[in-house]
Design an enzyme around this catalytic site. Structure first.
Site, PDB file in Angstrom:
ATOM      1  CD  GLU A 104     -32.332 -26.759 -11.141  1.00  9.52           C
ATOM      2  OE1 GLU A 104     -33.762 -26.774 -10.646  1.00  9.52           O
ATOM      3  OE2 GLU A 104     -32.043 -25.843 -12.229  1.00  9.52           O
TER       4      GLU A 104
ATOM      5  CG  ASP B  79     -35.728 -18.212 -14.155  1.00 13.31           C
ATOM      6  OD1 ASP B  79     -36.506 -19.278 -13.883  1.00 13.31           O
ATOM      7  OD2 ASP B  79     -35.603 -17.345 -15.124  1.00 13.31           O
TER       8      ASP B  79
ATOM      9  CB  CYS C 121     -41.146 -18.069   4.721  1.00 12.01           C
ATOM     10  SG  CYS C 121     -42.249 -18.519   3.282  1.00 12.01           S
TER      11      CYS C 121
ATOM     12  CG  ASP D 247     -33.204 -22.154 -12.353  1.00 11.10           C
ATOM     13  OD1 ASP D 247     -33.687 -23.467 -12.037  1.00 11.10           O
ATOM     14  OD2 ASP D 247     -34.111 -21.222 -12.738  1.00 11.10           O
TER      15      ASP D 247
END
Length: 333
Positions: free
Chosen positions: A192, A290, A264, A107
């Site tokens: 990303e 992060d 979740c 990230d």
């Protein structure tokens, strides 16, 4: 074919990739190529290169001498701080990599340049000391008050360029070393697909529709550009494609990675309490924001690598499909 002819041929054939040739300008992209190389070694640290119309010019040897003598051509360039460089055309050696079976998601951020899904933080070191930073700001204020085109303006301009070159060299050195270490340690790296150009667009707006929080957005843009996310991702992709064994780099859609719970998969913007804290409102999972985003990134990467499989952390609100952008070494496959 000369350099000018080759440049126009490239532009005509691929205008989307090559730019149109322009006139030479002072202190902008100054350099020239040398086709017929003549080099000789003076000692362990220094060598000489024969430049037409200039004669023999000394250069510092920073690579294996065998690579220099076997090069097919060279290019002499000058940067904005007045330093001259010579680069020899030689195939880049492959990076030694043994399969480890390790995977990682990364990230990119401002507080930490890169955060790994393993919980490790990679931070760009201090590029300039406190004294150098103060001197640079003082020189920038002095430069802004001087008349453009005047001779006395060149002195602070050159001093600023030298400090900026030192800053750039240290940043590039850190990126090169960090990217090499990541490629050696991991078989799959997920990043990303950030649109940095769009993220750093000015918020000034127009006279009819002025922007909001312009000063805050300007400071954020500077912080993003100082991290050099694009260079980091590009060098990581380049090195992954140049390894002895296959290393795969995947770019996934960054949407909702910072709002989604890595445990979740519940997506809620309010779950991110602050820049560093993530607390899921559904299951109560708490983690560094992060690190949580990095885990979501690697889950998305695993989702697109499995044929027809779903991401391990499928979003509850997002309706997009993760784009698959891969970088691999075809020779090592």
């Amino acid at each position: 074919m000369g350099d000018l002819d080759r440049a126009f041929q490239n532009w005509w054939k691929r205008p989307d990739h090559f730019a149109r040739s322009t006139w030479h300008k002072k202190d902008i992209n100054e350099g020239f190529a040398i086709r017929d190389l003549s080099v000789r070694r003076l000692n362990l640290k220094w060598g000489e290169l024969f430049i037409p119309t200039c004669g023999w010019v000394k250069f510092r040897v920073t690579r294996a001498w065998q690579d220099i003598t076997s090069a097919s051509s060279a290019r002499v360039t000058k940067d904005r701080s007045g330093r001259w460089f010579v680069s020899f055309t030689y195939p880049t050696p492959n990076i030694a990599h043994e399969p480890t079976g390790e995977i990682v998601g990364i990230d990119m951020g401002v507080a930490h340049t890169a955060t790994l899904s393993t919980g490790e933080f990679l931070d760009t070191p201090e590029l300039l000391s406190k004294g150098e930073q103060r001197r640079k700001r003082r020189l920038q204020r002095k430069l802004a008050r001087q008349v453009k085109g005047s001779n006395r303006r060149n002195q602070p301009k050159l001093a600023i360029a030298k400090l900026s070159a030192k800053e750039s060299d240290r940043r590039k050195d850190w990126i090169e070393k960090t990217a090499t270490e990541l490629v050696r340690n991991y078989d799959l790296i997920v990043l990303e697909d950030l649109k940095v150009k769009n993220m750093t667009r000015s918020a000034k707006g127009t006279v009819e529709s002025p922007g909001k929080n312009v000063a805050h957005k300007s400071g954020l843009n500077r912080s993003i550009l100082e991290q050099s996310w694009t260079m980091f991702c590009q060098r990581l992709s380049d090195k992954a494609a140049n390894t002895t064994e296959q290393v795969e780099v995947i770019f996934v859609n960054p949407a909702y990675t910072g709002m989604r719970c890595s445990k979740c998969a519940h997506t809620e913007p309010k779950s991110r309490k602050s820049q560093a804290t993530f607390l899921c409102l559904a299951c109560g999972h708490m983690d560094n924001a992060d690190v949580n985003a990095a885990k979501n990134i690697i889950a998305a990467g695993l989702g697109v690598t499995e044929r027809g499989g779903q991401s391990h952390a499928a979003p509850t609100k997002a309706k997009h499909s993760d784009p698959v952008k891969r970088t691999t070494n075809p020779q090592a496959a």
